[in-house]
Design a protein around this motif. Structure first.
Motif, PDB file in Angstrom:
ATOM      1  N   VAL A   1      -2.750  -7.657  11.709  1.00 35.18           N
ATOM      2  CA  VAL A   1      -2.295  -6.934  10.527  1.00 35.18           C
ATOM      3  C   VAL A   1      -1.018  -6.192  10.892  1.00 35.18           C
ATOM      4  CG1 VAL A   1      -2.895  -5.170   8.824  1.00 35.18           C
ATOM      5  CG2 VAL A   1      -4.687  -6.663   9.744  1.00 35.18           C
ATOM      6  N   TYR A   2       0.025  -6.391  10.079  1.00 41.04           N
ATOM      7  CA  TYR A   2       1.342  -5.795  10.318  1.00 41.04           C
ATOM      8  C   TYR A   2       1.633  -4.863   9.141  1.00 41.04           C
ATOM      9  CZ  TYR A   2       1.369 -10.103  13.029  1.00 41.04           C
ATOM     10  OH  TYR A   2       1.037 -11.132  13.878  1.00 41.04           O
ATOM     11  N   GLN A   3       1.845  -3.567   9.400  1.00 38.39           N
ATOM     12  CA  GLN A   3       2.034  -2.603   8.320  1.00 38.39           C
ATOM     13  C   GLN A   3       3.374  -1.892   8.436  1.00 38.39           C
ATOM     14  OE1 GLN A   3      -1.480  -0.223   8.994  1.00 38.39           O
ATOM     15  NE2 GLN A   3      -2.668  -1.422   7.539  1.00 38.39           N
TER      16      GLN A   3
ATOM     17  N   SER B   1       6.758   3.766   6.462  1.00 38.27           N
ATOM     18  CA  SER B   1       5.538   4.021   5.700  1.00 38.27           C
ATOM     19  C   SER B   1       5.377   5.522   5.537  1.00 38.27           C
ATOM     20  CB  SER B   1       4.314   3.422   6.405  1.00 38.27           C
ATOM     21  OG  SER B   1       4.093   4.052   7.642  1.00 38.27           O
TER      22      SER B   1
ATOM     23  N   GLU C   1      -1.306  -9.785   6.518  1.00 40.60           N
ATOM     24  CA  GLU C   1      -2.475 -10.112   7.340  1.00 40.60           C
ATOM     25  C   GLU C   1      -2.442 -11.599   7.664  1.00 40.60           C
ATOM     26  OE1 GLU C   1      -6.071  -8.863   5.361  1.00 40.60           O
ATOM     27  OE2 GLU C   1      -5.373  -6.783   5.209  1.00 40.60           O
TER      28      GLU C   1
ATOM     29  N   LYS D   1       4.279  -1.989   3.045  1.00 43.11           N
ATOM     30  CA  LYS D   1       4.005  -3.421   2.889  1.00 43.11           C
ATOM     31  C   LYS D   1       3.240  -3.921   4.109  1.00 43.11           C
ATOM     32  CE  LYS D   1       7.934  -4.271  -0.066  1.00 43.11           C
ATOM     33  NZ  LYS D   1       9.329  -4.627  -0.107  1.00 43.11           N
ATOM     34  N   THR D   2       2.208  -4.726   3.823  1.00 43.02           N
ATOM     35  CA  THR D   2       1.297  -5.182   4.868  1.00 43.02           C
ATOM     36  C   THR D   2       1.116  -6.691   4.772  1.00 43.02           C
ATOM     37  OG1 THR D   2       0.117  -3.072   4.817  1.00 43.02           O
ATOM     38  CG2 THR D   2      -1.064  -4.947   5.752  1.00 43.02           C
TER      39      THR D   2
ATOM     40  N   MET E   1       0.469   2.988   3.615  1.00 43.39           N
ATOM     41  CA  MET E   1       0.783   2.180   4.806  1.00 43.39           C
ATOM     42  C   MET E   1       2.025   1.318   4.640  1.00 43.39           C
ATOM     43  SD  MET E   1      -1.602   3.329   6.581  1.00 43.39           S
ATOM     44  CE  MET E   1      -1.560   2.400   8.073  1.00 43.39           C
TER      45      MET E   1
ATOM     46  N   ASN F   1       0.835  -1.187   0.000  1.00 46.63           N
ATOM     47  CA  ASN F   1       0.000   0.000   0.000  1.00 46.63           C
ATOM     48  C   ASN F   1       0.876   1.245   0.000  1.00 46.63           C
ATOM     49  OD1 ASN F   1      -1.382   2.261   1.617  1.00 46.63           O
ATOM     50  ND2 ASN F   1      -3.101   0.895   1.185  1.00 46.63           N
TER      51      ASN F   1
END
Length: 162
Positions: A101-103, A128, A91, A88-89, A86, A83
């Motif tokens: 969820v790790y962002q 981010s 889930e 790299k994420t 945000m 994203n």
């Protein structure tokens, strides 16, 4: 070959939710915004981006150096997103009710469909756009039945107690 010469695996040891890191120098940079918290605590839980103040929907952990980001509980990787805002994420679904969820990640080491264990490395911390002032960090959100909940209140608890 008596009973003492055999090793018997212990099964069904229920794990507790843990922090998404093991490095003792990692600190909380921004807390989850809770409407019941004091005004002082709420001020530590606000994200300011693009001239807008927003309540933080997770907890941000940071450090001056990159650190390993770990799964808070065993589960299945259900999505990996890149994203623009945000970062790299990842889930992870832990059961029918709970998703973490790790962002803001870097060097994602898992793929969609992977089964991860409690404390397994899933990525390294990153940056981010929305939290650039935090430097190396991970933004952790926990959802129970689709509702975001305070990750701090989950740490140390068994999944059924949340």
């Amino acid at each position: 070959s008596g009973i003492f010469n055999r090793s018997i695996p212990v099964v069904n040891i229920e794990e507790s939710i843990t922090a998404p890191y093991s490095n003792p120098d990692v600190k909380i940079a921004r807390y989850f915004y809770n409407v019941d918290d004091s005004e002082e605590q709420q001020e530590k839980s606000i994200v300011f981006y693009d001239n807008v103040y927003m309540p933080n929907t997770g907890v941000d952990y940071n450090h001056t150096e990159q650190f390993d980001v770990l799964s808070i509980y065993s589960g299945t990787v259900i999505d990996i997103i890149d994203n623009e805002l945000m970062g790299k994420t990842v889930e992870i679904r832990h059961n029918n009710e709970l998703i973490s969820v790790y962002q803001g990640l870097n060097n994602v080491e898992v793929q969609k469909g992977d089964i991860v264990g409690f404390g397994d490395k899933i990525a390294t911390s990153g940056t981010s756009v929305i939290n650039k002032e935090l430097g190396q960090h991970v933004h952790l959100e926990i959802y129970k039945n689709g509702e975001v909940i305070d990750p701090i209140k989950c740490i140390g608890k068994k999944i059924g107690d949340i």
